[in-house]
Motif scaffolding. Structure first.
Motif, PDB file in Angstrom:
ATOM      1  N   ARG A  63       0.845  -1.193   0.000  1.00 35.53           N
ATOM      2  CA  ARG A  63       0.000   0.000   0.000  1.00 35.53           C
ATOM      3  C   ARG A  63       0.877   1.238   0.000  1.00 35.53           C
ATOM      4  O   ARG A  63       1.859   1.315   0.736  1.00 35.53           O
ATOM      5  N   LYS A  64       0.528   2.199  -0.850  1.00 37.23           N
ATOM      6  CA  LYS A  64       1.216   3.488  -0.851  1.00 37.23           C
ATOM      7  C   LYS A  64       0.179   4.586  -0.967  1.00 37.23           C
ATOM      8  O   LYS A  64      -0.962   4.345  -1.362  1.00 37.23           O
ATOM      9  N   MET A  65       0.584   5.776  -0.606  1.00 39.41           N
ATOM     10  CA  MET A  65      -0.287   6.940  -0.745  1.00 39.41           C
ATOM     11  C   MET A  65       0.123   7.694  -1.997  1.00 39.41           C
ATOM     12  O   MET A  65       1.292   8.045  -2.165  1.00 39.41           O
ATOM     13  N   SER A  66      -0.825   7.924  -2.872  1.00 37.72           N
ATOM     14  CA  SER A  66      -0.601   8.699  -4.085  1.00 37.72           C
ATOM     15  C   SER A  66      -1.448   9.961  -3.955  1.00 37.72           C
ATOM     16  O   SER A  66      -2.640   9.948  -4.238  1.00 37.72           O
ATOM     17  N   GLY A  70      -5.159   6.317  -1.258  1.00 35.22           N
ATOM     18  CA  GLY A  70      -4.373   5.116  -0.990  1.00 35.22           C
ATOM     19  C   GLY A  70      -4.474   4.151  -2.153  1.00 35.22           C
ATOM     20  O   GLY A  70      -5.551   3.909  -2.685  1.00 35.22           O
ATOM     21  N   ARG A 102      -5.088   0.918   6.884  1.00 32.34           N
ATOM     22  CA  ARG A 102      -5.843   1.610   5.839  1.00 32.34           C
ATOM     23  C   ARG A 102      -6.588   2.825   6.376  1.00 32.34           C
ATOM     24  O   ARG A 102      -6.743   3.824   5.689  1.00 32.34           O
ATOM     25  N   THR A 105      -4.343   7.983   9.362  1.00 36.57           N
ATOM     26  CA  THR A 105      -3.840   9.115   8.590  1.00 36.57           C
ATOM     27  C   THR A 105      -2.897   9.928   9.462  1.00 36.57           C
ATOM     28  O   THR A 105      -2.920   9.834  10.692  1.00 36.57           O
TER      29      THR A 105
END
Length: 116
Positions: A63-66, A70, A102, A105
């Motif tokens: 999982r990455k944050m774009s 997510g 998930r 934040t």
């Protein structure tokens, strides 16, 4: 039947030697993209959410944050397009599958580094 499947896995599936990683680790996966006649290498850097399966069917989810969105991607370990896996950070988590990650934040989404 089980013996036949084991034989096929041992003989025909090429095993790649990737470093040992687990849930909570930040890794970079380099994989090959084919677009018509051309091929190029693309990478996906993120936190390992889970590893599941065994043998030929083993997969791992990253999982990455774009931006603010997510993005998760599932990679089979025996995918022929996988070129290499680099471990950037080892994370200290208590679970084998960190789905709770998930919903986190900000500062709560930080994973502590594992002491070596």
């Amino acid at each position: 039947m089980a013996d036949l499947m084991k034989f096929v896995q041992d003989e025909f599936v090429t095993r790649k030697d990737f470093p040992e990683f687990a849930a909570g680790d930040t890794i970079t996966v380099y994989y090959e993209i084919r677009e018509g006649e051309k091929t190029r290498t693309q990478f996906f850097k993120g936190v390992v959410i889970q590893r599941r399966g065994s043998g030929n069917t083993e997969t791992f989810t990253i999982r990455k944050m774009s931006g603010a969105v997510g993005v998760e991607r599932i990679f089979p370990v025996n995918l022929p397009a996988l070129q290499k896996v680099e471990i950037n950070k080892k994370g200290a988590v208590r679970r084998a599958r960190i789905f709770y990650f998930r919903e986190l934040t900000g500062k709560k989404a930080k994973i502590k580094d594992k002491r070596r």
